[in-house]
Motif scaffolding. Structure first.
Motif, PDB file in Angstrom:
ATOM      1  N   SER B 228       0.842  -1.198   0.000  1.00 22.35           N
ATOM      2  CA  SER B 228       0.000   0.000   0.000  1.00 22.35           C
ATOM      3  C   SER B 228       0.879   1.251   0.000  1.00 22.35           C
ATOM      4  O   SER B 228       0.552   2.241  -0.638  1.00 22.35           O
ATOM      5  N   LEU B 231       1.977   1.859  -3.477  1.00 26.46           N
ATOM      6  CA  LEU B 231       0.877   2.396  -4.267  1.00 26.46           C
ATOM      7  C   LEU B 231       0.696   3.885  -3.998  1.00 26.46           C
ATOM      8  O   LEU B 231       0.563   4.692  -4.911  1.00 26.46           O
ATOM      9  N   THR B 234       3.713   6.151  -5.254  1.00 26.25           N
ATOM     10  CA  THR B 234       4.071   5.833  -6.633  1.00 26.25           C
ATOM     11  C   THR B 234       5.420   5.129  -6.742  1.00 26.25           C
ATOM     12  O   THR B 234       6.175   5.362  -7.673  1.00 26.25           O
TER      13      THR B 234
END
Lengths: 119, 436
Positions: B228, B231, B234
């Motif tokens: 996570s 994510l 980036t």
């Protein structure tokens, strides 16, 4: 010691085989004179020291009946359970005569061999 | 006294003791296996009734075990009832003992129980050996799993007999089947010595299972947190353009995470299997899982070997060195941050810094007074400030003190003195000959 044991085993095994081979003929002989019920067959065979336990006999009788050598019928007895009476069919009688010849031939052969061995 | 039952045998009513009844039933069942002809069976039953009557079982006299023994002695063993005539029931030699997994007496997969049957030793001994083997290097687990996979389970009665090294005969088969009926009850009533120890073993296995499950779950959560983060930010794990850069490195990272996820799932399944004492998923699913892990690991290693030098180069590109010359000193004193201080033999007196990225080194003061070099890093902020997370999050500053002779280290703080670990290069006469 080991040798004796295996020897005894061999004797026992051969005896079982011989008796088994003879058993069909013996039953045919017992039934030659008419109807006999199972217990009497057993008694006679046991007296003749041809069987030790009865177990072997039932399947043999059943197979001989299936092969149409024997016929049977159930009969009520006065006391106790019903009895299964066996007698010889014509085929059975014929086989009994044939086996008689076979047995005597075999008997003679063995006698001859035994005499030959003694000389 | 014995309980009695009313039975019908050969169309006659008898009263029979319960133990004799059981014996008679087993005997008849065994004969039934040999004799398929109903007519013959009826005749046998009639004969039994007749024999019993002759033997003095009349009126309401109870048939006892000894009467059944008498019946057996008259009629013979079940294999006498074979129709083949020539061959009495085939008896396999007792030496045809085979190794099976004994799942009837199993705690996990019956490996230990099977081994104990095979070698004729107590199952406790085998289990103890396995436990010892697990705690001495863990190869006990490997052996257990290998035997689990290689040794077949004793499924049929004849296999159970072979496992125990008993000849496979009609009567012995009957015996096993009869025993199997009471096996469940015997297990429940297991109050013998082995009972509490078996319970203990099960508890130990369950605890190991829980440890494995927790291990797998925490690994899974850690991976989830990492994924996570990647994510959200980036995908720049190091705050600098070090890793991952480019498609190949992203594939490497994602593959690594995927393999780790599968591995943690496998660890959890392993834990469940210990807890339930049964492998919880189908064999082919296990095969696919293990196959994916192996392929994924191989891919990750291959990509990693390809990627590692580039990442290292990029990391090294961020490493810098600066050097300050100093007045002569004999003692070194460090206060402030816990920085690594080394000593290097040199002709001149100096302090050099190796560091990652761009720290404000002017905040590390180096002053020589009274022949003592004071390294004061109390004003220095050793934490890097990155826009994202930084791994490593420090500047990794290494201070090297250079002087012609090793100085005394004097620590201002309570921290461990950084001992000179770079001793001067030994001259030839100092080296000891290896061979006398």
């Amino acid at each position: 010691m080991n040798e004796t044991t295996s020897n005894e085993n061999l004797v026992a095994q051969s005896e079982i085989q011989m008796r088994k081979g003879m058993l069909t003929y013996c039953i045919l002989l017992l039934l030659k004179d008419g109807k006999v019920y199972t217990t009497e067959i057993i008694r006679a065979l046991r007296e003749a020291e041809l069987i030790v336990v009865e177990g072997t006999l039932y399947p043999l009788l059943s197979r001989m009946a299936k092969d149409k050598l024997l016929a049977y019928e159930w009969q009520e007895s006065g006391q106790g359970p019903p009895r299964k009476y066996y007698w010889l069919t014509d085929e059975g009688k014929k086989l009994q005569a044939d086996l008689k010849t076979t047995y005597h031939k075999l008997h003679d052969s063995i006698k001859t061999l035994e005499k030959g061995a003694e000389k | 006294m014995n309980e009695v039952t009313k039975i019908h045998l050969g169309r006659q009513a008898f009263t029979i003791a319960s133990d004799a009844h059981k014996e008679l039933r087993d005997y008849l069942d065994a004969i039934k296996d040999q004799v398929k002809d109903k007519d013959v069976l009826e005749e046998v039953e009639l004969r039994m009734a007749e024999l019993l009557t002759e033997h003095g079982i009349v009126g309401d006299k109870v048939i006892l075990l000894k009467d059944i023994k008498f019946l057996k002695s008259q009629l013979g063993i079940p294999s006498d009832f074979t129709d083949d005539g020539d061959s009495p029931a085939e008896i396999k030699p007792a030496d045809s003992k085979r190794l099976f997994r004994d799942t009837d007496n199993a705690i996990l997969a019956g490996v230990a129980a099977g081994l104990s049957k095979y070698f004729g030793v107590d199952v406790l001994l085998v289990r103890m050996l396995f436990v010892i083997a697990v705690f001495t290097g863990g190869w006990g687990i490997l052996i257990y799993i290998a035997l689990w996979l290689l040794v077949p389970e004793a499924k049929t009665s004849s296999e159970r007999l072979q496992m125990a090294g008993k000849p496979v005969t009609v009567s012995s088969l009957k015996e096993t089947v009869a025993r199997a009926d009471v096996a469940g009850a015997a297990k429940r009533a297991n109050k013998s010595l082995a009972g509490p120890i078996n319970v203990m073993f099960k508890l130990v296995l369950k605890s190991i299972g829980i440890v494995f499950i927790l291990m797998g779950l925490s690994l899974l959560f850690a991976l989830l947190a990492m994924a996570s983060y990647v994510l959200v930010y980036t995908g720049n794990l190091f705050g600098q353009d070090i890793f991952p850069v480019g498609i190949r490195e992203h594939v490497f990272l994602n593959l690594g995470v995927a393999v780790s996820v599968l591995l943690s799932v496998l660890v959890i399944i392993f834990g469940i299997s210990f807890f339930k004492q049964k492998w919880p998923i189908k064999t082919w699913i296990t095969g696919i899982l293990v196959g994916l892990i192996l392929i994924g690991t191989a891919g990750t290693i291959a990509l990693g070997a390809d990627v590692a030098p580039q990442v290292r180069d990029r990391y090294n590109a961020h490493l810098h060195t600066s050097r300050r010359s100093a007045q002569p000193f004999t003692t070194v004193q460090a206060i402030g941050q816990d920085l690594t201080i080394r000593y290097q033999s040199a002709n001149t007196y100096a302090v050099s810094f190796n560091y990652f990225d761009n720290p404000n080194l002017s905040n590390i003061k180096t002053i020589v007074s009274n022949n003592t070099l004071l390294i004061d890093s109390s004003q220095f902020n050793e934490r890097r400030s990155c826009p994202d997370l930084c791994i490593p999050d420090t500047y990794n500053v290494v201070i090297t003190v250079e002087s012609p002779s090793p100085p005394l280290f004097n620590d201002g703080n309570d921290m461990q003195p950084a001992l000179p670990d770079k001793s001067p290069t030994p001259t030839l006469d100092q080296t000891k000959p290896i061979l006398q």
